[in-house]
Design a protein around this motif. Structure first.
Motif, short mmCIF file in Angstrom:
data_model
loop_
_atom_site.label_atom_id
_atom_site.label_comp_id
_atom_site.label_asym_id
_atom_site.label_seq_id
_atom_site.Cartn_x
_atom_site.Cartn_y
_atom_site.Cartn_z
N ARG A 100 -5.16 2.83 -17.98
CA ARG A 100 -5.45 3.61 -16.78
C ARG A 100 -6.45 2.88 -15.88
N ARG A 101 -7.47 2.31 -16.50
CA ARG A 101 -8.49 1.60 -15.73
C ARG A 101 -7.97 0.30 -15.15
N LEU A 102 -7.14 -0.41 -15.92
CA LEU A 102 -6.65 -1.73 -15.50
C LEU A 102 -5.48 -1.66 -14.53
N THR A 103 -4.86 -0.48 -14.41
CA THR A 103 -3.68 -0.36 -13.55
C THR A 103 -3.95 0.58 -12.37
N ILE A 104 -4.00 1.88 -12.66
CA ILE A 104 -4.28 2.85 -11.60
C ILE A 104 -5.66 2.60 -11.00
N GLY A 105 -6.64 2.37 -11.87
CA GLY A 105 -7.98 2.08 -11.39
C GLY A 105 -8.04 0.83 -10.53
N ALA A 106 -7.28 -0.19 -10.93
CA ALA A 106 -7.27 -1.44 -10.17
C ALA A 106 -6.61 -1.25 -8.80
N ILE A 107 -5.56 -0.43 -8.74
CA ILE A 107 -4.92 -0.12 -7.46
C ILE A 107 -5.90 0.61 -6.55
N GLU A 108 -6.60 1.59 -7.12
CA GLU A 108 -7.59 2.34 -6.35
C GLU A 108 -8.70 1.42 -5.85
N LEU A 111 -7.44 -0.59 -2.90
CA LEU A 111 -7.35 0.23 -1.70
C LEU A 111 -8.75 0.51 -1.12
N GLU A 112 -9.71 0.73 -1.99
CA GLU A 112 -11.08 0.96 -1.53
C GLU A 112 -11.63 -0.27 -0.82
N LYS A 113 -11.34 -1.44 -1.36
CA LYS A 113 -11.79 -2.68 -0.73
C LYS A 113 -11.11 -2.91 0.60
N PRO A 116 -12.51 0.31 3.87
CA PRO A 116 -13.89 0.79 3.68
C PRO A 116 -14.22 2.05 4.47
N ASP A 117 -13.43 2.38 5.48
CA ASP A 117 -13.68 3.58 6.27
C ASP A 117 -13.11 4.84 5.61
N TYR A 118 -12.44 4.67 4.48
CA TYR A 118 -11.83 5.80 3.78
C TYR A 118 -12.46 5.95 2.39
N ARG A 329 -0.29 -4.86 -6.47
CA ARG A 329 -1.32 -4.05 -5.81
C ARG A 329 -1.32 -4.27 -4.30
N SER A 330 -1.02 -5.49 -3.88
CA SER A 330 -1.01 -5.78 -2.45
C SER A 330 0.10 -5.03 -1.71
N ILE A 331 1.18 -4.69 -2.42
CA ILE A 331 2.27 -3.91 -1.80
C ILE A 331 1.77 -2.49 -1.53
N TYR A 332 1.05 -1.91 -2.48
CA TYR A 332 0.49 -0.58 -2.26
C TYR A 332 -0.50 -0.59 -1.10
#
Length: 344
Positions: A100-108, A111-113, A116-118, A329-332
């Motif tokens: 969960r941390r290495l996949t979903i967490g990594a996607i999140e 996206l956070e990076k 930054p305004d979200y 991740r870049s596609i998301y």
């Protein structure tokens, strides 16, 4: 349960007897019998649902006799103080903490990076997983309703929802319907596309997974990806990915599913047409969770690993989810960017 069913039968029989009595009492007694039947039926349905949920949870607890990692290392992203702009990342979820941390967490994190305004927050659609993680690890992850209500309570103005789903299927439709229920609470709300939407997405995923596995591509190895599968028309993404791989010269790459077509038997039949000595198994899923660890790499005789071993192949299982791949991740990120651009 049997007592409740028996009660329903008795009530129905009694109602039939009342029907032969005088017309003066027939209506009131029939009405009472009908109400009693309805109550009993409702009780039966509720009991069945509760029993099913409890059975599923107990089965999950009983079967989990392995370490899934440290849950405390995962950022569940259920904080308040969101601000005007929220990027809600919606996933089915997994109880495998490290994955969960290495996949979903990594996607999140990606996206956070990128935005930054979200404020990036998390929502899972699988309540059985949420409940299991909460029971086992004492960590509560927002389900979709909780995540959307959190956005409402924090007076978010612009809500961007980015699913980590592979396809635009039943779960994506359900997500869209649920978000629509809350849409009046926001100034602007938009949902990003799932991973495999456009032809360009398919090409990018193909490149990502073939680059990821090129070390195994020695001419004697069949590289097999296991997807989940669905009864919906969107299941066609697996056949489309297979056709793309074959057309582009990746003749030793195979795509199958756990619960639909192409099936494990279909994949084995295709692999046996080649002269392979070894088989690599890898999930075509965002996370390497229960399906990857059990249906694919488990020791049960009906697992993919066991089936290929029975056919005489050397088998290696690569337990990593697509979310661990930077190119995926870049596609998301690009899909979330398109969603954000649409509300500017």
């Amino acid at each position: 349960m049997k007592k409740i069913i028996a009660a329903i039968s008795a009530i129905t029989l009694t109602a039939a007897c009342f029907a032969s009595c005088s017309s003066d009492s027939k209506d009131s007694k029939s009405e009472s019998a009908t109400e009693a039947t309805t109550v009993a039926e409702t009780t039966t349905e509720e009991s069945t649902e509760e029993d099913t949920t409890e059975a599923e949870e107990e089965e999950m607890d009983d079967e989990e006799n392995y370490d899934t990692g440290d849950a405390s290392l995962d950022n569940v992203r259920n904080q308040d103080d969101i601000g005007d702009n929220e990027l809600l990342v919606v996933s089915f979820g997994t109880s495998f903490n490290d994955s969960r941390r290495l996949t979903i967490g990594a996607i999140e994190d990606a996206l956070e990076k990128a935005f930054p305004d979200y404020s990036v927050r998390r929502g899972f659609t699988a309540n059985i997983i949420i409940d299991h993680v909460n029971r086992r690890d004492g960590i509560l992850i927002d389900d979709l309703d909780a995540a959307l209500q959190r956005a409402v309570d924090n007076e978010v103005k612009n809500l961007v929802v980015q699913p980590t789903h592979l396809m635009n299927g039943l779960e994506y439709d359900e997500l869209s319907e649920k978000v629509a229920e809350y849409s009046d609470a926001f100034d602007k709300v938009v949902i990003g596309e799932p991973l495999l939407t456009t032809d360009e997405d398919f090409s990018r995923v193909e490149k990502a997974i073939t680059e990821w596995t090129k070390e195994y591509d020695d001419g004697e190895t069949a590289i097999c990806f296991m997807g989940h599968g669905t009864e919906a028309e969107s299941n066609g993404i697996y056949a489309k990915m297979q056709e793309l791989l074959t057309a582009d010269g990746y003749a030793n790459y195979y795509v199958g599913t756990v619960e639909a077509t192409p099936s494990l038997d279909d994949v084995i039949a295709k692999v046996k047409e080649g002269n392979y000595k070894r088989v690599i198994l890898e999930p075509l899923m965002v996370v390497a969770g229960d399906h990857a660890n059990n249906d694919m790499a488990g020791d049960e005789e009906d697992s993919w690993k066991s089936a290929f071993l029975a056919e005489g192949y050397d088998v290696e299982c690569v337990l990593r989810g697509l979310g661990e791949n930077e190119d995926i991740r870049s596609i998301y990120v690009d899909h979330a960017q398109a969603a954000i651009d649409s509300i500017k």
